[in-house]
Design a protein around this motif. Structure first.
Motif, PDB file in Angstrom:
ATOM      1  N   VAL A 111       0.821  -1.210   0.000  1.00  0.00           N
ATOM      2  CA  VAL A 111       0.000   0.000   0.000  1.00  0.00           C
ATOM      3  C   VAL A 111       0.857   1.264   0.000  1.00  0.00           C
ATOM      4  O   VAL A 111       1.775   1.407   0.813  1.00  0.00           O
ATOM      5  CB  VAL A 111      -0.928   0.018   1.234  1.00  0.00           C
ATOM      6  CG1 VAL A 111      -1.820   1.257   1.233  1.00  0.00           C
ATOM      7  CG2 VAL A 111      -1.775  -1.257   1.293  1.00  0.00           C
ATOM      8  N   LEU A 112       0.514   2.174  -0.898  1.00  0.00           N
ATOM      9  CA  LEU A 112       1.095   3.512  -0.932  1.00  0.00           C
ATOM     10  C   LEU A 112       0.114   4.457  -0.251  1.00  0.00           C
ATOM     11  O   LEU A 112      -1.061   4.507  -0.621  1.00  0.00           O
ATOM     12  CB  LEU A 112       1.344   3.960  -2.373  1.00  0.00           C
ATOM     13  CG  LEU A 112       1.763   5.422  -2.575  1.00  0.00           C
ATOM     14  CD1 LEU A 112       3.099   5.711  -1.895  1.00  0.00           C
ATOM     15  CD2 LEU A 112       1.821   5.748  -4.067  1.00  0.00           C
ATOM     16  N   VAL A 113       0.581   5.195   0.746  1.00  0.00           N
ATOM     17  CA  VAL A 113      -0.233   6.192   1.435  1.00  0.00           C
ATOM     18  C   VAL A 113       0.067   7.543   0.808  1.00  0.00           C
ATOM     19  O   VAL A 113       1.232   7.922   0.663  1.00  0.00           O
ATOM     20  CB  VAL A 113       0.079   6.224   2.953  1.00  0.00           C
ATOM     21  CG1 VAL A 113      -0.745   7.295   3.653  1.00  0.00           C
ATOM     22  CG2 VAL A 113      -0.171   4.851   3.572  1.00  0.00           C
ATOM     23  N   THR A 114      -0.979   8.282   0.420  1.00  0.00           N
ATOM     24  CA  THR A 114      -0.790   9.588  -0.192  1.00  0.00           C
ATOM     25  C   THR A 114      -1.424  10.675   0.661  1.00  0.00           C
ATOM     26  O   THR A 114      -2.339  10.427   1.434  1.00  0.00           O
ATOM     27  CB  THR A 114      -1.403   9.653  -1.608  1.00  0.00           C
ATOM     28  OG1 THR A 114      -2.799   9.362  -1.519  1.00  0.00           O
ATOM     29  CG2 THR A 114      -0.718   8.692  -2.557  1.00  0.00           C
ATOM     30  N   GLU A 115      -0.931  11.894   0.462  1.00  0.00           N
ATOM     31  CA  GLU A 115      -1.467  13.063   1.158  1.00  0.00           C
ATOM     32  C   GLU A 115      -1.156  14.289   0.314  1.00  0.00           C
ATOM     33  O   GLU A 115      -0.207  14.270  -0.472  1.00  0.00           O
ATOM     34  CB  GLU A 115      -0.837  13.171   2.554  1.00  0.00           C
ATOM     35  CG  GLU A 115      -1.290  14.334   3.400  1.00  0.00           C
ATOM     36  CD  GLU A 115      -2.764  14.327   3.778  1.00  0.00           C
ATOM     37  OE1 GLU A 115      -3.586  14.553   2.856  1.00  0.00           O
ATOM     38  OE2 GLU A 115      -3.085  14.132   4.950  1.00  0.00           O
ATOM     39  N   ASP A 116      -1.970  15.328   0.468  1.00  0.00           N
ATOM     40  CA  ASP A 116      -1.699  16.542  -0.286  1.00  0.00           C
ATOM     41  C   ASP A 116      -0.527  17.300   0.326  1.00  0.00           C
ATOM     42  O   ASP A 116       0.479  17.536  -0.309  1.00  0.00           O
ATOM     43  CB  ASP A 116      -2.949  17.414  -0.443  1.00  0.00           C
ATOM     44  CG  ASP A 116      -3.633  17.783   0.864  1.00  0.00           C
ATOM     45  OD1 ASP A 116      -3.241  17.280   1.946  1.00  0.00           O
ATOM     46  OD2 ASP A 116      -4.582  18.587   0.805  1.00  0.00           O
ATOM     47  N   VAL A 117      -0.652  17.659   1.601  1.00  0.00           N
ATOM     48  CA  VAL A 117       0.371  18.436   2.300  1.00  0.00           C
ATOM     49  C   VAL A 117       0.577  17.822   3.682  1.00  0.00           C
ATOM     50  O   VAL A 117      -0.396  17.486   4.351  1.00  0.00           O
ATOM     51  CB  VAL A 117      -0.084  19.903   2.470  1.00  0.00           C
ATOM     52  CG1 VAL A 117       0.975  20.716   3.193  1.00  0.00           C
ATOM     53  CG2 VAL A 117      -0.422  20.532   1.127  1.00  0.00           C
ATOM     54  N   ILE A 118       1.831  17.690   4.092  1.00  0.00           N
ATOM     55  CA  ILE A 118       2.083  17.275   5.475  1.00  0.00           C
ATOM     56  C   ILE A 118       2.845  18.379   6.195  1.00  0.00           C
ATOM     57  O   ILE A 118       3.692  19.061   5.613  1.00  0.00           O
ATOM     58  CB  ILE A 118       2.837  15.936   5.610  1.00  0.00           C
ATOM     59  CG1 ILE A 118       4.201  15.981   4.937  1.00  0.00           C
ATOM     60  CG2 ILE A 118       2.023  14.791   5.093  1.00  0.00           C
ATOM     61  CD1 ILE A 118       5.084  14.822   5.313  1.00  0.00           C
ATOM     62  N   THR A 119       2.507  18.540   7.462  1.00  0.00           N
ATOM     63  CA  THR A 119       3.216  19.462   8.339  1.00  0.00           C
ATOM     64  C   THR A 119       3.798  18.668   9.502  1.00  0.00           C
ATOM     65  O   THR A 119       4.995  18.651   9.718  1.00  0.00           O
ATOM     66  CB  THR A 119       2.277  20.567   8.854  1.00  0.00           C
ATOM     67  OG1 THR A 119       1.723  21.261   7.737  1.00  0.00           O
ATOM     68  CG2 THR A 119       3.026  21.561   9.742  1.00  0.00           C
TER      69      THR A 119
END
Length: 194
Positions: A111-119
């Motif tokens: 599984v690839l976990v994606t996100e727009d922006v991480i802080t």
């Protein structure tokens, strides 16, 4: 592959980079906010960036892409489409990331976990933990923008970002923008956060 400058220009062209005084999802405050929702108004530009993101993981035998709702639903979809694999999204229920809507990860699925922006990476870490709890194997985290300046780590799960920004963020009680009296906004809302 696109350069970091080209990625930033696509975001700027889509008015996805905002300047001001913002309350982030983490509760911290910052002078810059990347609103990737603006990017997804233009399918050609969002497809271009998700194609770049997918290319970073082409050799990792990704079998499923997942992202936390709300921000990563479209990113997970388009990145999965580029990789030719299914996609899910995780959503909060009673304060905890969960899979609903009949989504289930088969044990051993890569599984690839994606996100727009991480802080801070908090939501992504919750999704990684969810993937593992379901028996999945997290093979990577792909984000459009890493606002931590490379400070966030997910242990043995590699993080790859199209763009890395070192944008300082502050706890509310330490925020210089608050001390200056600048209006505070929650992105996605027209109203002041105060």
């Amino acid at each position: 592959m696109m350069t970091k400058e080209e990625v930033l220009q696509v975001l700027k062209d889509n008015q996805a980079v905002l300047e001001g005084h913002f309350q982030l999802t983490s509760g911290r405050h910052a002078a810059r906010y990347v609103q990737c929702a603006k990017l997804f108004i233009q399918p050609k530009d969002s497809e271009k960036l998700c194609r770049e993101l997918a290319a970073l993981f082409e050799g990792d035998d990704v079998q499923l892409v997942i992202g936390p709702a709300m921000g990563a639903i479209l990113i997970a979809y388009e990145t999965a489409r580029q990789l030719g694999v299914p996609n899910f999204f995780a959503e909060r229920e009673n304060g905890k990331m969960t899979l609903r809507r009949g989504f289930a990860i088969e044990p051993g699925t890569r599984v690839l976990v994606t996100e727009d922006v991480i802080t801070t990476g908090g939501s992504v870490q919750e999704v990684i933990d969810l993937v593992r709890a379901q028996g999945g194997v997290p093979v990577g985290v792909g984000v459009l923008v890493d606002r931590s300046g490379g400070k966030v780590s997910f242990g043995d799960v590699p993080l790859k970002a199209l763009l890395q920004l070192d944008v300082p963020s502050f706890e509310a009680e330490e925020c210089p923008l608050c001390r200056e009296g600048k209006p505070l906004y929650k992105p996605g809302s027209r109203a002041s956060a105060k």
